[in-house]
Design a protein around this motif. Structure first.
Motif, PDB file in Angstrom:
ATOM      1  N   TYR A  88      47.322  39.750  41.721  1.00 56.79           N
ATOM      2  CA  TYR A  88      47.354  40.312  40.362  1.00 56.79           C
ATOM      3  C   TYR A  88      46.570  39.425  39.409  1.00 56.79           C
ATOM      4  O   TYR A  88      46.610  38.202  39.527  1.00 56.79           O
ATOM      5  N   ASP A  91      47.366  40.588  32.959  1.00 59.28           N
ATOM      6  CA  ASP A  91      47.382  41.872  32.260  1.00 59.28           C
ATOM      7  C   ASP A  91      47.093  41.790  30.770  1.00 59.28           C
ATOM      8  O   ASP A  91      46.636  42.744  30.161  1.00 59.28           O
ATOM      9  N   SER A 137      45.002  51.745  38.739  1.00 64.03           N
ATOM     10  CA  SER A 137      45.114  50.854  39.908  1.00 64.03           C
ATOM     11  C   SER A 137      43.766  50.697  40.621  1.00 64.03           C
ATOM     12  O   SER A 137      43.450  49.620  41.134  1.00 64.03           O
ATOM     13  N   LYS A 140      41.694  48.211  38.658  1.00 67.18           N
ATOM     14  CA  LYS A 140      42.188  46.839  38.903  1.00 67.18           C
ATOM     15  C   LYS A 140      41.689  46.342  40.264  1.00 67.18           C
ATOM     16  O   LYS A 140      41.316  45.188  40.401  1.00 67.18           O
TER      17      LYS A 140
ATOM     18  N   THR B  77      51.151  36.589  39.687  1.00 66.22           N
ATOM     19  CA  THR B  77      49.861  35.901  39.551  1.00 66.22           C
ATOM     20  C   THR B  77      49.845  34.528  40.234  1.00 66.22           C
ATOM     21  O   THR B  77      48.842  33.821  40.140  1.00 66.22           O
TER      22      THR B  77
END
Lengths: 213, 219
Positions: A88, A91, A137, A140, B77
């Motif tokens: 990830y 954000d 998604s 990303k 993360t």
């Protein structure tokens, strides 16, 4: 072409008492795309995480060589690009802010030209200044490729590279993989036939499930 | 420089998300208000306010300082950090972030104690400043390594105070003693043993944290 070699020697991984894989011995060289296949939960992601030095193997060694010189673990980050669905980005930042932060933390200058090239290649140029919380998604997933390739790594590890991507996204990613494989080493862990079709050689994790020790 | 870049990323992220700042500010506000309401018009001794100061600081640290690592783990993360920075860079960056947060938090708490509690009078301000600086460093270092440990656990909220209590207890006890000395107007020479204990605590925690972090961080 870079002279990059990845050597897996007697690699064994257990989670508790459960054997994930045993005695993997492989050599991967730059200029090729290699595949790692296996059903869900077979240990593909575990293997790529071990190769990327994110987790440790139970036994065995992973050696990364650049021009026949061993890359020490502290320097490995500079040579690896990694894409995975469980990776990830931040954000609350825009795509470009994320990349600037990553370059600064890596201790390298942000390569704006390279970033623009990758943004264009992956069709994100118009959205690079948007906060990525609002990304789909698939967007990303494409941004993760830019994150992985921005610092020009020699070893590119792709775990399920086309997850969440539409056909157009897949085509763009396949182009990029083949382009990168001209000079670098690309490893693809996937179940998708179309992903594995890019690979010169595919190893199946299922062949390494027997405890030979 | 890399650690500073990581700190900068964390600070900008904090300014946008307000994960730690909001919880710290609310905790400080609520705790001091509760103390003021419960005291009412009663007179409390200086020693007691000194004790209350470190109690508020300890629990405020518990409420906000774990965010440095927990927020990375919750947002998924952690792996991204693995791929861009060495363990030393990660620990140093998070430590700088927590140091800033601890200094800001403790400065606000101490300032509020000075203006809200009549009996909070420090006669040797230099000694108090020494204790304050060394104490803040100790709290920041301990909180950072404990945050790294608990970020990997499933019951993060409970584990943080449970682990912090035995690790921070020697520090808090020494700080209580030094605050008492500063209120009595003792000289630095009279309090040298406690100051040396604080310095030793900081050095030991810092060294142990850097040595252990690699094992904690890598699965």
């Amino acid at each position: 072409m870079t002279d990059y070699k990845l050597v897996l020697e007697n690699l064994v991984k257990y989670f508790g008492r459960r054997l994930v894989f045993s005695q993997i011995n492989q050599i991967f060289t730059s200029g090729n795309v290699y595949g790692i296949s296996g059903p869900n939960g077979s240990g593909k992601s575990t293997l790529v995480k071990i190769i990327a030095n994110i987790i440790s193997p139970t036994r065995g060694t992973v050696v990364h060589l650049l021009s026949d010189s061993i890359i020490i673990p502290e320097k490995l980050l500079e040579h690896i690009g990694f894409v995975a669905p469980y990776l990830y980005l931040y954000d609350e930042f825009t795509a470009e802010e994320n990349l600037i932060h990553f370059s600064n933390i890596r201790g390298i200058k942000f390569d704006k030209e390279r970033a623009e090239f990758l943004f264009r290649k992956l069709n994100l140029i118009d959205r690079k200044d948007d906060i990525i919380r609002g990304y789909s998604s698939g967007m990303k997933q494409r941004l993760k490729f830019i994150f992985a390739l921005l610092h020009r790594p020699q070893c590119i590890i792709l775990d399920e590279p086309t997850s969440n991507l539409d056909n157009n996204g897949k085509e763009r990613v396949y182009d990029l993989i083949l382009e990168e494989a001209k000079s670098n080493l690309v490893l693809v862990a996937s179940n998708e036939d179309s992903d594995l079709a890019l690979c010169k050689n595919v190893i199946s994790i299922e062949n390494y499930k027997q405890n030979k020790t | 420089m890399k650690a500073y870049s990581l700190f900068k990323k964390d600070w900008q992220s904090e300014l946008r998300t307000r994960y730690a700042i909001n919880s710290l500010a609310m905790f400080i506000l609520v705790t001091i208000s509760v103390i003021l309401f419960s005291i009412g018009s009663e007179k409390i001794t200086g020693y007691l306010t000194g004790g209350l100061l470190w109690v508020v600081i300890f629990f405020s640290a518990m409420s906000g300082l774990s965010r440095a690592f927990v927020s990375e783990e919750e947002r998924g993360t952690t792996m991204t950090l693995h791929l861009i920075a060495s363990t030393t860079t990660i620990f140093s960056g998070k430590l700088i972030f927590n140091l800033l947060l601890v200094f800001l938090m403790n400065f606000v708490i101490t300032f509020l104690f000075f203006i809200l509690f009549e009996s909070f009078i420090i006669k040797n301000f230099l000694l108090f400043t020494f204790a304050f600086l060394l104490g803040n460093i100790g709290i920041a270092v301990s909180s950072t390594i404990i945050a790294a440990i608990i970020s990997k656990a499933s019951s993060k909220g409970t584990l943080y105070p449970v682990l912090s209590f035995p690790i921070l207890l020697p520090l808090i006890l020494t700080l209580l003693e030094l605050t008492k000395f500063a209120m009595d107007g003792n000289s630095i020479n009279d309090s040298i043993v406690e100051i040396l204990v604080l310095i030793c605590y900081d050095v030991i925690m810092l060294t142990a944290s850097y040595l252990l972090f690699d094992f904690i961080w890598k699965e």
